[in-house]
Design a protein around this motif. Structure first.
Motif, short mmCIF file in Angstrom:
data_model
loop_
_atom_site.label_atom_id
_atom_site.label_comp_id
_atom_site.label_asym_id
_atom_site.label_seq_id
_atom_site.Cartn_x
_atom_site.Cartn_y
_atom_site.Cartn_z
N SER A 156 -5.57 1.92 -5.17
CA SER A 156 -6.79 2.69 -5.37
C SER A 156 -7.77 2.48 -4.23
N GLU A 157 -7.98 1.24 -3.83
CA GLU A 157 -8.93 0.96 -2.76
C GLU A 157 -8.45 1.48 -1.42
N SER A 158 -7.14 1.41 -1.17
CA SER A 158 -6.59 1.93 0.08
C SER A 158 -6.84 3.42 0.21
N LEU A 159 -6.64 4.15 -0.88
CA LEU A 159 -6.89 5.59 -0.85
C LEU A 159 -8.37 5.89 -0.71
N ARG A 160 -9.21 5.16 -1.44
CA ARG A 160 -10.66 5.40 -1.35
C ARG A 160 -11.16 5.16 0.07
N ARG A 161 -10.70 4.09 0.70
CA ARG A 161 -11.15 3.79 2.07
C ARG A 161 -10.69 4.86 3.05
N ALA A 162 -9.46 5.33 2.89
CA ALA A 162 -8.97 6.37 3.78
C ALA A 162 -9.76 7.67 3.62
N LEU A 163 -10.09 7.98 2.39
CA LEU A 163 -10.72 9.27 2.10
C LEU A 163 -12.22 9.26 2.32
N MET A 164 -12.89 8.13 2.07
CA MET A 164 -14.34 8.16 1.92
C MET A 164 -15.09 7.18 2.81
N THR A 165 -14.43 6.54 3.75
CA THR A 165 -15.14 5.63 4.65
C THR A 165 -14.76 5.94 6.09
N THR A 166 -15.48 5.33 7.01
CA THR A 166 -15.18 5.48 8.43
C THR A 166 -14.48 4.24 8.99
N GLU A 167 -14.00 3.38 8.11
CA GLU A 167 -13.34 2.15 8.54
C GLU A 167 -11.96 2.45 9.13
N ASP A 168 -11.58 1.66 10.13
CA ASP A 168 -10.21 1.76 10.65
C ASP A 168 -9.23 1.35 9.54
N ILE A 169 -8.03 1.88 9.63
CA ILE A 169 -6.98 1.56 8.67
C ILE A 169 -5.98 0.61 9.32
N VAL A 170 -5.76 -0.53 8.70
CA VAL A 170 -4.75 -1.47 9.18
C VAL A 170 -3.85 -1.81 8.01
N ILE A 171 -2.57 -1.50 8.14
CA ILE A 171 -1.58 -1.78 7.10
C ILE A 171 -0.74 -2.97 7.55
N ASP A 172 -0.71 -4.01 6.74
CA ASP A 172 0.10 -5.19 7.03
C ASP A 172 1.47 -5.07 6.38
N ALA A 173 2.51 -5.34 7.15
CA ALA A 173 3.86 -5.36 6.59
C ALA A 173 3.99 -6.50 5.58
#
Length: 289
Positions: free
Chosen positions: A130-147
């Protein structure tokens, strides 16, 4: 919108409650809960809903209710002129990969590979998803996905780093889109995830993509969750993927929480990403979206 298979209405309504909790106004396509065979309405009905959303200036994002089957049947008939005039994010994964690829190829539109994920017995979405989707959709933060080391595909990780547009999604739909909806992958980072396929299907799809030249010139490969496979059998899907990926000679990062597995993340399809196999990260800067 339901451009593919018909969803579970109760789960969709629970997802809508989460979106409303973020301050969003939620509406539904006319045929969002229709059923026609294994599809959410006829091709014409599903396409009409989708194009109505693209043409409506009040709609700022299009959430797909589920994947399943069927978006590939209409992905070439989207009102691309409307999508170009008023860009809006399409959110979804799995079968929705066909829409992401077609929109990227025809009007350079970035989408979000991700969605709310309810498992068969789950009554709520994981906080991470939920938080990953919210951040992608509604913030200007960079996205970093950890394996994640516990993901079986982490065994495919090699070495090196790569930078390029992140293109792809579900392997089955990447292969289905080849030749008509798949964008040029030269210089791109290819994202692949899959669910519930036979080993031979994965082998055939990778063989076709590679021998037809669709994978020529890749900068790197990002491997997400391969779900519902038997990884402990001889010559598993991991062995099959390793053989095909070795032929490409590019950095590979596996173990990414993207797909049908536990607590998946959200990521931009079509944005410039940086893959670092040694650090185990896939990063997208907002300046590159």
């Amino acid at each position: 919108m339901s451009p593919a298979s018909s969803p579970d209405k109760d789960r969709v309504l629970r997802s809508a409650e989460i979106l409303e909790g973020w301050g969003l106004n939620v509406d539904f396509g006319e045929h969002a809960f229709c059923k026609w065979a294994y599809l959410a309405g006829t091709d014409g009905e599903r396409l009409a809903d989708l194009n109505a959303a693209f043409r409506d200036p009040d709609v700022r994002a299009i959430f797909t209710t589920r994947g399943g089957k069927g978006s590939y049947r209409i992905a070439d008939q989207v009102d691309f002129a409307a999508a170009r005039r008023d860009p809006k994010l399409v959110i979804g994964f799995s079968d929705i990969t066909a829409l992401h690829l077609s929109l990227l190829k025809n009007c350079n539109q970035i989408g979000i590979h991700g969605a709310f994920s309810f498992g068969p017995k789950e009554e709520s979405v994981s906080p991470y998803t939920s938080e990953s989707l919210r951040r992608a959709l509604m913030t200007t933060e960079d996205i970093v996905i950890d394996a994640r080391p516990e993901e079986p595909t982490s065994g495919l990780t090699t070495s090196g780093a790569a930078k390029g547009r992140l293109i792809g999604g579900n392997l089955d739909l990447v292969a289905t889109s080849a030749g008509w909806a798949l964008p040029d992958l030269r210089g791109a980072i290819l994202l692949l995830e899959a669910v519930n396929l036979y080993r031979g299907q994965v082998d055939r799809q990778m063989t076709m993509l590679r021998k037809a030249g669709h994978l020529d010139g890749l900068a790197g490969v990002a491997i997400g969750q391969f779900t519902d496979f038997e990884f402990d059998r001889p010559y598993s899907v991991i062995d099959i993927l390793r053989e095909h990926l070795a032929e490409l000679g590019v950095p590979v990062l596996g173990g990414l929480p993207l797909g049908h597995g536990d607590s998946p993340a959200s990521v931009f399809i079509g944005a410039v990403a940086e893959l670092d196999a040694r650090a185990g990260t896939l990063a997208i800067g907002r300046n590159d979206t």
